[in-house]
Design a protein around this motif. Structure first.
Motif, PDB file in Angstrom:
ATOM      1  N   GLY A  26      -9.569   6.021 -16.018  1.00  0.00           N
ATOM      2  CA  GLY A  26      -8.480   4.791 -15.148  1.00  0.00           C
ATOM      3  C   GLY A  26      -8.409   5.579 -14.025  1.00  0.00           C
ATOM      4  N   ARG A  27      -7.071   6.294 -14.089  1.00  0.00           N
ATOM      5  CA  ARG A  27      -6.612   6.656 -13.042  1.00  0.00           C
ATOM      6  C   ARG A  27      -7.433   7.297 -12.003  1.00  0.00           C
ATOM      7  N   ILE A  28      -8.525   7.978 -12.513  1.00  0.00           N
ATOM      8  CA  ILE A  28      -9.733   8.817 -11.159  1.00  0.00           C
ATOM      9  C   ILE A  28      -9.952   7.327 -11.152  1.00  0.00           C
ATOM     10  N   VAL A  29     -10.757   5.922 -11.118  1.00  0.00           N
ATOM     11  CA  VAL A  29     -11.279   5.109 -11.189  1.00  0.00           C
ATOM     12  C   VAL A  29      -9.966   4.321  -9.936  1.00  0.00           C
ATOM     13  N   HIS A  30      -8.776   4.499 -10.398  1.00  0.00           N
ATOM     14  CA  HIS A  30      -7.838   3.856  -9.300  1.00  0.00           C
ATOM     15  C   HIS A  30      -7.477   4.561  -8.415  1.00  0.00           C
ATOM     16  N   ILE A  31      -7.798   5.854  -8.238  1.00  0.00           N
ATOM     17  CA  ILE A  31      -6.509   7.034  -7.225  1.00  0.00           C
ATOM     18  C   ILE A  31      -8.507   6.881  -6.715  1.00  0.00           C
ATOM     19  N   GLY A  32      -9.664   6.657  -7.116  1.00  0.00           N
ATOM     20  CA  GLY A  32     -10.992   6.446  -5.848  1.00  0.00           C
ATOM     21  C   GLY A  32     -10.106   5.214  -5.168  1.00  0.00           C
ATOM     22  N   MET A  33     -10.154   3.969  -5.786  1.00  0.00           N
ATOM     23  CA  MET A  33     -10.340   3.121  -5.408  1.00  0.00           C
ATOM     24  C   MET A  33      -8.944   2.898  -3.529  1.00  0.00           C
ATOM     25  N   ALA A  34      -7.892   3.630  -4.174  1.00  0.00           N
ATOM     26  CA  ALA A  34      -6.549   3.914  -3.024  1.00  0.00           C
ATOM     27  C   ALA A  34      -7.256   4.255  -1.632  1.00  0.00           C
ATOM     28  N   VAL A  35      -7.862   5.638  -2.223  1.00  0.00           N
ATOM     29  CA  VAL A  35      -8.921   6.213  -0.865  1.00  0.00           C
ATOM     30  C   VAL A  35      -9.822   5.089  -0.412  1.00  0.00           C
ATOM     31  N   VAL A  36     -10.671   5.095  -0.700  1.00  0.00           N
ATOM     32  CA  VAL A  36     -12.091   3.308  -0.425  1.00  0.00           C
ATOM     33  C   VAL A  36     -11.101   2.723   0.659  1.00  0.00           C
ATOM     34  N   PHE A  59      -4.353   1.270  13.050  1.00  0.00           N
ATOM     35  CA  PHE A  59      -5.339   0.875  12.445  1.00  0.00           C
ATOM     36  C   PHE A  59      -5.996   1.304  11.105  1.00  0.00           C
ATOM     37  N   VAL A  60      -5.631   3.499  11.624  1.00  0.00           N
ATOM     38  CA  VAL A  60      -6.020   4.637  10.388  1.00  0.00           C
ATOM     39  C   VAL A  60      -4.894   4.230   9.663  1.00  0.00           C
ATOM     40  N   VAL A  61      -3.585   3.889  10.578  1.00  0.00           N
ATOM     41  CA  VAL A  61      -2.099   3.871  10.029  1.00  0.00           C
ATOM     42  C   VAL A  61      -2.028   2.844   8.793  1.00  0.00           C
ATOM     43  N   LEU A  62      -2.259   2.280   8.915  1.00  0.00           N
ATOM     44  CA  LEU A  62      -2.551  -0.134   8.659  1.00  0.00           C
ATOM     45  C   LEU A  62      -3.351   0.767   7.318  1.00  0.00           C
ATOM     46  N   ILE A  90      -1.776   0.847   3.661  1.00  0.00           N
ATOM     47  CA  ILE A  90      -2.385  -0.775   1.699  1.00  0.00           C
ATOM     48  C   ILE A  90      -2.474   0.332   1.243  1.00  0.00           C
ATOM     49  N   GLY A  91      -3.672   1.894   1.656  1.00  0.00           N
ATOM     50  CA  GLY A  91      -4.188   2.295   0.689  1.00  0.00           C
ATOM     51  C   GLY A  91      -3.111   3.201  -0.861  1.00  0.00           C
ATOM     52  N   PHE A  92      -2.530   3.668   0.428  1.00  0.00           N
ATOM     53  CA  PHE A  92      -1.066   4.512  -1.149  1.00  0.00           C
ATOM     54  C   PHE A  92      -0.547   3.173  -0.961  1.00  0.00           C
ATOM     55  N   ALA A  93       0.056   1.558  -0.635  1.00  0.00           N
ATOM     56  CA  ALA A  93       0.787   0.676  -1.252  1.00  0.00           C
ATOM     57  C   ALA A  93      -0.526   0.284  -2.896  1.00  0.00           C
ATOM     58  N   TYR A  94      -1.493   0.458  -2.689  1.00  0.00           N
ATOM     59  CA  TYR A  94      -2.408  -0.174  -3.974  1.00  0.00           C
ATOM     60  C   TYR A  94      -2.216   0.850  -5.017  1.00  0.00           C
ATOM     61  N   TRP A  95      -2.005   1.906  -4.400  1.00  0.00           N
ATOM     62  CA  TRP A  95      -2.196   3.475  -5.463  1.00  0.00           C
ATOM     63  C   TRP A  95      -0.735   3.511  -6.185  1.00  0.00           C
ATOM     64  N   TYR A  96       0.481   2.816  -5.115  1.00  0.00           N
ATOM     65  CA  TYR A  96       1.261   3.223  -5.576  1.00  0.00           C
ATOM     66  C   TYR A  96       2.079   2.453  -6.675  1.00  0.00           C
TER      67      TYR A  96
END
Length: 56
Positions: A5-15, A35-38, A42-48
């Motif tokens: 689950g942790r690997i999937v979660h991190i993978g989704m944040a990167v995607v 847009f790169v920063v955005l 968003i990816g970091f917020a999903y990961w956190y």
């Protein structure tokens, strides 16, 4: 959270972090730093916070 689950979660944040600037570049025709920063934010917020917050 288990290991898979942790690997999937991190993978989704990167995607998510990669998808935002990719879609923005396809729509606008140019890759812009904002847009790169955005996407990174968003990816970091999903990961956190993960999929539990905010409750939908």
């Amino acid at each position: 959270m288990n290991r898979k689950g942790r690997i999937v979660h991190i993978g989704m944040a990167v995607v998510i972090a990669a998808a935002v600037p990719t879609v923005a570049a396809l729509v606008n025709g140019a890759l812009v730093l904002e847009f790169v920063v955005l996407g990174a934010v968003i990816g970091f917020a999903y990961w956190y916070w993960g999929p539990q917050w905010p409750p939908l």
